[in-house]
Motif scaffolding. Sequence first.
Motif, PDB file in Angstrom:
ATOM      1  N   SER A   1      39.942   4.174 -48.527  1.00  0.00           N
ATOM      2  CA  SER A   1      40.134   4.529 -47.116  1.00  0.00           C
ATOM      3  C   SER A   1      39.684   3.420 -46.178  1.00  0.00           C
ATOM      4  N   SER A   2      38.531   2.798 -46.446  1.00  0.00           N
ATOM      5  CA  SER A   2      38.031   1.746 -45.559  1.00  0.00           C
ATOM      6  C   SER A   2      38.853   0.471 -45.674  1.00  0.00           C
ATOM      7  N   THR A   3      39.356   0.182 -46.871  1.00  0.00           N
ATOM      8  CA  THR A   3      40.217  -0.991 -47.056  1.00  0.00           C
ATOM      9  C   THR A   3      41.524  -0.824 -46.298  1.00  0.00           C
ATOM     10  N   ARG A   4      42.107   0.368 -46.373  1.00  0.00           N
ATOM     11  CA  ARG A   4      43.349   0.645 -45.631  1.00  0.00           C
ATOM     12  C   ARG A   4      43.112   0.586 -44.126  1.00  0.00           C
ATOM     13  N   THR A   5      41.980   1.111 -43.699  1.00  0.00           N
ATOM     14  CA  THR A   5      41.653   1.111 -42.271  1.00  0.00           C
ATOM     15  C   THR A   5      41.498  -0.307 -41.752  1.00  0.00           C
ATOM     16  N   LEU A   6      40.859  -1.161 -42.529  1.00  0.00           N
ATOM     17  CA  LEU A   6      40.696  -2.555 -42.118  1.00  0.00           C
ATOM     18  C   LEU A   6      42.056  -3.245 -42.010  1.00  0.00           C
ATOM     19  N   SER A   7      42.976  -2.902 -42.889  1.00  0.00           N
ATOM     20  CA  SER A   7      44.328  -3.464 -42.822  1.00  0.00           C
ATOM     21  C   SER A   7      45.042  -3.017 -41.543  1.00  0.00           C
TER      22      SER A   7
ATOM     23  N   ALA B   1      31.914   6.521 -52.115  1.00  0.00           N
ATOM     24  CA  ALA B   1      31.635   5.311 -51.328  1.00  0.00           C
ATOM     25  C   ALA B   1      32.270   4.090 -51.962  1.00  0.00           C
ATOM     26  N   LYS B   2      32.132   3.966 -53.278  1.00  0.00           N
ATOM     27  CA  LYS B   2      32.749   2.833 -53.975  1.00  0.00           C
ATOM     28  C   LYS B   2      34.270   2.907 -53.888  1.00  0.00           C
ATOM     29  N   GLY B   3      34.795   4.129 -53.951  1.00  0.00           N
ATOM     30  CA  GLY B   3      36.240   4.307 -53.821  1.00  0.00           C
ATOM     31  C   GLY B   3      36.757   3.884 -52.463  1.00  0.00           C
ATOM     32  N   ALA B   4      35.963   4.123 -51.404  1.00  0.00           N
ATOM     33  CA  ALA B   4      36.385   3.750 -50.047  1.00  0.00           C
ATOM     34  C   ALA B   4      36.581   2.242 -49.918  1.00  0.00           C
ATOM     35  N   LEU B   5      35.840   1.464 -50.720  1.00  0.00           N
ATOM     36  CA  LEU B   5      35.933   0.002 -50.669  1.00  0.00           C
ATOM     37  C   LEU B   5      36.918  -0.559 -51.688  1.00  0.00           C
ATOM     38  N   GLY B   6      37.525   0.328 -52.480  1.00  0.00           N
ATOM     39  CA  GLY B   6      38.479  -0.119 -53.491  1.00  0.00           C
ATOM     40  C   GLY B   6      39.760  -0.652 -52.890  1.00  0.00           C
ATOM     41  N   GLU B   7      40.631  -1.142 -53.753  1.00  0.00           N
ATOM     42  CA  GLU B   7      41.867  -1.795 -53.300  1.00  0.00           C
ATOM     43  C   GLU B   7      42.719  -0.885 -52.430  1.00  0.00           C
ATOM     44  N   ASP B   8      42.753   0.401 -52.765  1.00  0.00           N
ATOM     45  CA  ASP B   8      43.516   1.352 -51.963  1.00  0.00           C
ATOM     46  C   ASP B   8      42.590   2.383 -51.324  1.00  0.00           C
TER      47      ASP B   8
ATOM     48  N   LEU C   1      36.901   3.468 -39.386  1.00  0.00           N
ATOM     49  CA  LEU C   1      35.710   3.557 -40.235  1.00  0.00           C
ATOM     50  C   LEU C   1      35.891   2.560 -41.371  1.00  0.00           C
ATOM     51  N   VAL C   2      35.105   1.481 -41.354  1.00  0.00           N
ATOM     52  CA  VAL C   2      35.331   0.332 -42.232  1.00  0.00           C
ATOM     53  C   VAL C   2      34.211   0.115 -43.249  1.00  0.00           C
ATOM     54  N   GLY C   3      33.258   1.031 -43.330  1.00  0.00           N
ATOM     55  CA  GLY C   3      32.118   0.860 -44.215  1.00  0.00           C
ATOM     56  C   GLY C   3      32.337   1.484 -45.587  1.00  0.00           C
ATOM     57  N   PRO C   4      31.297   1.493 -46.425  1.00  0.00           N
ATOM     58  CA  PRO C   4      29.951   1.005 -46.113  1.00  0.00           C
ATOM     59  C   PRO C   4      29.834  -0.515 -46.202  1.00  0.00           C
ATOM     60  N   ILE C   5      29.354  -1.103 -45.111  1.00  0.00           N
ATOM     61  CA  ILE C   5      29.097  -2.545 -45.067  1.00  0.00           C
ATOM     62  C   ILE C   5      27.593  -2.728 -45.231  1.00  0.00           C
ATOM     63  N   LEU C   6      27.201  -3.416 -46.294  1.00  0.00           N
ATOM     64  CA  LEU C   6      25.787  -3.534 -46.628  1.00  0.00           C
ATOM     65  C   LEU C   6      25.260  -4.928 -46.340  1.00  0.00           C
ATOM     66  N   GLN C   7      23.997  -4.990 -45.927  1.00  0.00           N
ATOM     67  CA  GLN C   7      23.339  -6.252 -45.601  1.00  0.00           C
ATOM     68  C   GLN C   7      22.493  -6.681 -46.791  1.00  0.00           C
ATOM     69  N   THR C   8      23.144  -7.158 -47.823  1.00  0.00           N
ATOM     70  CA  THR C   8      22.427  -7.469 -49.062  1.00  0.00           C
ATOM     71  C   THR C   8      22.388  -8.962 -49.340  1.00  0.00           C
TER      72      THR C   8
ATOM     73  N   PHE D   1      32.224   5.615 -43.708  1.00  0.00           N
ATOM     74  CA  PHE D   1      33.521   5.841 -44.353  1.00  0.00           C
ATOM     75  C   PHE D   1      33.930   7.288 -44.174  1.00  0.00           C
ATOM     76  N   SER D   2      35.231   7.505 -44.123  1.00  0.00           N
ATOM     77  CA  SER D   2      35.764   8.782 -43.673  1.00  0.00           C
ATOM     78  C   SER D   2      35.368   9.939 -44.571  1.00  0.00           C
ATOM     79  N   GLU D   3      35.280   9.707 -45.881  1.00  0.00           N
ATOM     80  CA  GLU D   3      34.951  10.800 -46.790  1.00  0.00           C
ATOM     81  C   GLU D   3      33.533  11.318 -46.576  1.00  0.00           C
ATOM     82  N   MET D   4      32.628  10.474 -46.074  1.00  0.00           N
ATOM     83  CA  MET D   4      31.249  10.897 -45.857  1.00  0.00           C
ATOM     84  C   MET D   4      31.079  11.613 -44.520  1.00  0.00           C
ATOM     85  N   GLU D   5      31.799  11.168 -43.504  1.00  0.00           N
ATOM     86  CA  GLU D   5      31.665  11.754 -42.167  1.00  0.00           C
ATOM     87  C   GLU D   5      33.040  12.180 -41.650  1.00  0.00           C
ATOM     88  N   GLU D   6      33.717  12.961 -42.453  1.00  0.00           N
ATOM     89  CA  GLU D   6      35.099  13.336 -42.165  1.00  0.00           C
ATOM     90  C   GLU D   6      35.233  14.114 -40.857  1.00  0.00           C
TER      91      GLU D   6
END
Length: 475
Positions: free
Chosen positions: A452-458, A443-450, A236-243, A210-215
Amino acid sequence: MAQTIVVTSIPQFSHQSSIIKFSKRLIHLHNQFHVTCIFPTIDAPIPATLKLLDSLPSSITCTFLPPINKQDLPQDGPLQILLAVSQSMPAFRDSLISLRSSTRVVSIVADLLVSQALEIAKEFNLLSFIYFPLSAMVSSLHLHLLSLHEQISCEYIDHTEPILIPGCVPIRGQDLPSVFLMDRSSLVYELVLRHTKNFSLADGVLVNSFSEMEENTMRALTRNDHNNNKTQLVYLVGPILQTGLETEPKGSDCEKWLENQTQNSVLYVCFGSGGTLSQEQINELAFGLELSGVKFLWVLREPSNSKNVDYQSASNDDDNILKFLPQGFLERTKEHGLVVPFWAPQTQILSHTSIGGFLTHCGWNSILESIMLGVPTITWPLFADQRMNAILLIESLKVGLEVKFNENGIAEREEISNVIRDLMLGEKRSVIQQKIEELKDVAKGALGEDGSSTRTLSQFVTLMESHASHELIKH
């Protein structure tokens, strides 16, 4: 007719599970698509992958290509996988033709080591994307490998100057991924280089970060021309976890033991699904844990002089594995340690309040889990991209401490004990804990509704829809 995205990956669980999880997130956010996984196979589908597929929605399906016989392949792991993928490509093409007769395929998303799928995508005028189940740092290395290959004429491990990868901290040649440390005339390196040359065929790059971690790395990937004057979009569409395999029930031995420990008091020790230590190193780690006096939960595997052993289909006798511990170790540490043979539910463990640290081999999935769950790390890289991941944790993110090895490549018990005590009890802990808690929130924010990763996936979806609409108009 439904719109279908085809995804493909190498026959290795960590790669397959990452691209499956990416597909699941894509479908969850954009349910107008179907996803079909088309996976090359060695001997038979990986059991862990089959188990993961059981939990997926009906809009994600999987086709396993006719298996390549392991006996007909080299026993060297990376070469075996690369050659199996190459031999599976005619069957991949046939499978794609069959799929196109019943559904509308709009794009192909291919693992970085299945780049032949990009050639097939161009043949059928489909959008194509490279999927990196890796950090942006390691992705940048692969994307700039051609220029690095031209700039450095000697073996990378012999290169004395720091290696500069766009957007990343300088690294030593010896810290490059394992395949780069092989002889540059080797077939493995040649095949990796060939995949890199194919990257120019892709319309974009998807990265599990995600962009905030590896800007800085993201900016460099966006800015730098790394593929023959062709502009590529980087997502950058993560963090995608294999859980998806955390199936151990509540009340398991691990959980019962953790429930009896105080908050942040336990060090979790695990080297991933395939990482192994020599017998000498197991002994030193055991004595280091004992010397530290810190409580621990250790996932133990049978020793091996190879650092990377495929355990996906192995059947291990749990009781026999414990015999590789030093004599009397279990008795001496029974009040403050738990040794778990072979496997443990990692996500459940890392999320437990009693866990205060994670001694890890630095596999990318494990790192993302530690970040998402806010657990400080001790880095102990073994193979593949793990040295670069450790550098990211220690030098860039500053959310962990490193174990140092002697001239024979062994981490000695005193070193292990000191690092454990520093992370769990020392003055450095509060600073590291604060940094990883901040990173967890981001990281949790990147996967939120708005996020960075959610917007990027869109944005990725918008590109596919635009291309699909254009193709409809043409026909």
